[in-house]
Design an enzyme around this catalytic site. Structure first.
Site, PDB file in Angstrom:
ATOM      1  CG  ASN A  49      34.889   5.469  11.082  1.00 38.85           C
ATOM      2  OD1 ASN A  49      34.350   5.778  10.541  1.00 38.85           O
ATOM      3  ND2 ASN A  49      36.618   4.566  11.088  1.00 38.85           N
ATOM      4  CG  HIS A 100      35.490   2.774  17.350  1.00 38.48           C
ATOM      5  ND1 HIS A 100      34.867   2.303  17.026  1.00 38.48           N
ATOM      6  CD2 HIS A 100      36.542   3.289  17.821  1.00 38.48           C
ATOM      7  CE1 HIS A 100      35.662   1.127  17.500  1.00 38.48           C
ATOM      8  NE2 HIS A 100      36.831   1.940  17.607  1.00 38.48           N
ATOM      9  CB  CYS A 120      31.496   0.874  24.424  1.00 42.53           C
ATOM     10  SG  CYS A 120      32.435   2.110  24.504  1.00 42.53           S
TER      11      CYS A 120
END
Lengths: 400, 400
Positions: A308, A310, A345
């Site tokens: 993702n 992520h 982040c």
């Protein structure tokens, strides 16, 4: 912090499902569901029968229907219905009750599919210098068992946690809060039994709990029926997480739309984080000027991103531990961690990790205390908050 | 690079053992060993019989004796020996032939215990942003399966790779060279079948090879007997490593003493890295002034140390990949890696990672080439060389 076991273990084999608070319970049908559920224990010990049902994924609509039938728990269904309708509902309930065995992981659904159980053997690369499984390795298996449950129930569509409706709308799950208590870390070749289940957490959160137990028989990997024996387990790890929804493209949080609720709701247990009495103290944002330790220049590597895009949750743990003195970690072990994720982040982020000893001592003198607490802050170089957290540490037993 | 399969697969069930070149073969006894070995295939399919022998660890002395008996492969043993001696040797050979099943991992010994086979299901946390298993995760399982073989044969004493004699003398194994070829990376829920075996590598090295195969049946985790079916596997990964011995206290390399050779020798296959035709080109030390990329300030984290206080091999891979441009890694996949470890680093080391495109293009223009090579250097801030390496990259298939 006090703990209890997997919900409904000894009281009832059939789990109790939950509603999101916004979902109306409009269906008034009545059915003999409890009678059927009471039949479960004997069939639980029949792996052959379970495997037969492996690919019988009951649709979310059917599962919701059965749930509504169960909610009206009376015994007048036969009298109120035609035999055909009766037969149909009975078939749905049996499918819903099917115990699915995952041949890839050896995992299995229990309690009407509401609880997923899997054995994990601790690998040599999951232990650290102290021969104990690392906290990060534990967290990896939390994610993995959660995904396995969603995969074998057919809840996920894209292979990594999103339902069909979520995929259509570019939505993914991200962790909002995480609370973990570790009583004892397993070591190489230990076999750990993991139970996990989901529940509604407010209007826009999805709660998930885990229990890791020591499984000393060593036989469960080879004999699937042993998964069902209750053997006075020793608790190792308890974990509660809350997930929220994020748009994969805009990277903004999203409410849970009705279509997604309808998909998820039949898989939710009727409980809210019952295994740990949460640490109710608010975690205040760490005052940077009072931090004991500041590590700068932290950034994710190529391998820290998931599909993702992520940063993996384990990487955040690594960053937090970067700011705890190594001399301290040689004497204390991480007993509990509470994290609140504030902002994600990305691959190009550069972070700072700050920590401050807040309970049980101070950074100059902690040797006389058996329990020590730290507050943590991860922030971007520009000061924007990424995560705040609290860790509890206990003195290592030098004899173990 | 050409490849072949696990040694002796189709030609003979009994594996062929090796000698270190310094070990004299002084025993002149003769025995009908080959006749006994030919009986192996049918018993291979009897897991019940295998489990009975699980804890029958034949001592290194006995194994060496049997090996020497096998070396003199004639059929005159009965005539030369008393019935008692004959019975004793037959018992040893049967123990040696026992097929051990590891109930923790589901792994199993084949070919007289010379080859270890284990199935691995790829976990969600082992895949990266491209949905493929990461190179580091593959390397983790190399270490783990190697340790599992040593553990279930009883070769290791301290639980992490050292034999009894090595533990007595504070000796540990460290990787000297590593050569890996990856044809295709598995993804989440793929089940991979791993074979590994050891062989002598010169006078002071221990070679170990691995093959990872795609195992599409999905049934092997639940049915141990299926481990023995030969099902035209598709190769995924081939790996050859050479280990050398290091003193845990002085951190200096050590020769292999006779006592340690005697322990290890009965477990060695008579081959030297047969699965990959090594890239024979010498890896020159990268000229720092010509490097395309330099990453500085790299240091191991708390979780990167193993129980030998040695930085995990996977961490070195992470550091190497830090200096390969991300825009390049988005278009190419790592097909092969050759590493030569020159010096270990410790918890307090600060490193630099340097890389230079050397084959198939240059850092400004690589888009037209299907195969690209990089040279790598890891060094300390003071310039001391830690590792040199070469990687081969292939253009990703955008359809997969």
């Amino acid at each position: 912090m006090s703990m209890s076991g997997t919900p409904n273990y000894s009281s009832s084999v059939g789990g109790k499902r939950a509603d999101f608070s916004t979902i109306a319970s409009g269906f008034q049908g009545k059915v003999r569901v409890q009678t059927l559920l009471r039949k479960t224990p004997s069939s639980l010990q029949s792996p052959g029968k379970s495997m037969k049902h492996e690919m019988d994924i009951t649709s979310a609509t059917e599962r919701k229907l059965v749930k509504q039938l169960r909610a009206s728990n009376t015994h007048s269904f036969v009298a109120d219905s035609t035999p055909t309708v009766n037969g149909k509902y009975q078939k749905l309930t049996e499918d819903w009750e099917s115990k699915k065995l995952d041949l890839i992981t050896g995992g299995r659904l229990l309690q009407d599919g509401l609880v997923y159980r899997q054995n994990i053997s601790v690998r040599s690369f999951e232990i650290g210098g102290d021969r104990k499984m690392s906290f990060g390795a534990l967290l990896n298996h939390l994610q993995d068992t959660a995904l396995n449950q969603s995969r074998i129930t057919g809840l996920i569509a894209d292979g990594f946690g999103s339902t069909r409706e979520m995929s259509r709308n570019n939505l993914i799950w991200v962790v909002s809060t995480l609370h973990t208590v570790v009583d004892r870390y397993p070591t190489w070749t230990d076999v750990v039994e993991v139970d996990t289940w989901m529940y509604a957490s407010g209007k826009n959160g999805l709660g998930r709990d885990w229990i890791f137990r020591d499984s000393k028989t060593g036989e469960t990997l080879a004999n699937a029926t042993r998964f069902f024996l209750y053997h006075c387990p020793r608790f190792i790890v308890h974990e509660c997480s809350v997930y929220v929804m994020m748009n994969k493209k805009t990277r903004r949080l999203s409410k849970i739309a009705k279509e997604v609720r309808d998909e998820i709701e039949p898989y939710l247990m009727d409980c809210e984080c019952p295994i740990i009495n949460k640490d109710s103290r608010k975690i205040l944002k760490l005052d940077v000027s009072t931090a004991d330790q500041i590590c700068t220049g932290l950034s994710p590597g190529w391998n820290d991103m998931d599909i993702n895009q992520h940063v993996s949750n384990v990487k955040y743990i690594d960053w937090i531990l970067e700011s705890v003195p190594r001399s301290f970690m040689e004497r204390y072990y991480l007993n509990a961690m509470t994290l609140e994720y504030k902002k994600e982040c990305d691959m190009d982020s550069v972070l700072q990790s700050l920590s401050k000893m807040v309970g049980g001592g101070n950074s100059d003198s902690f040797s006389a205390n058996k329990v020590i607490e730290y507050d943590h802050l991860l922030r971007l170089d520009n000061g924007r908050e990424i995560l705040r957290g609290r860790t509890v540490w206990k003195l290592k037993d030098t004899n173990s």
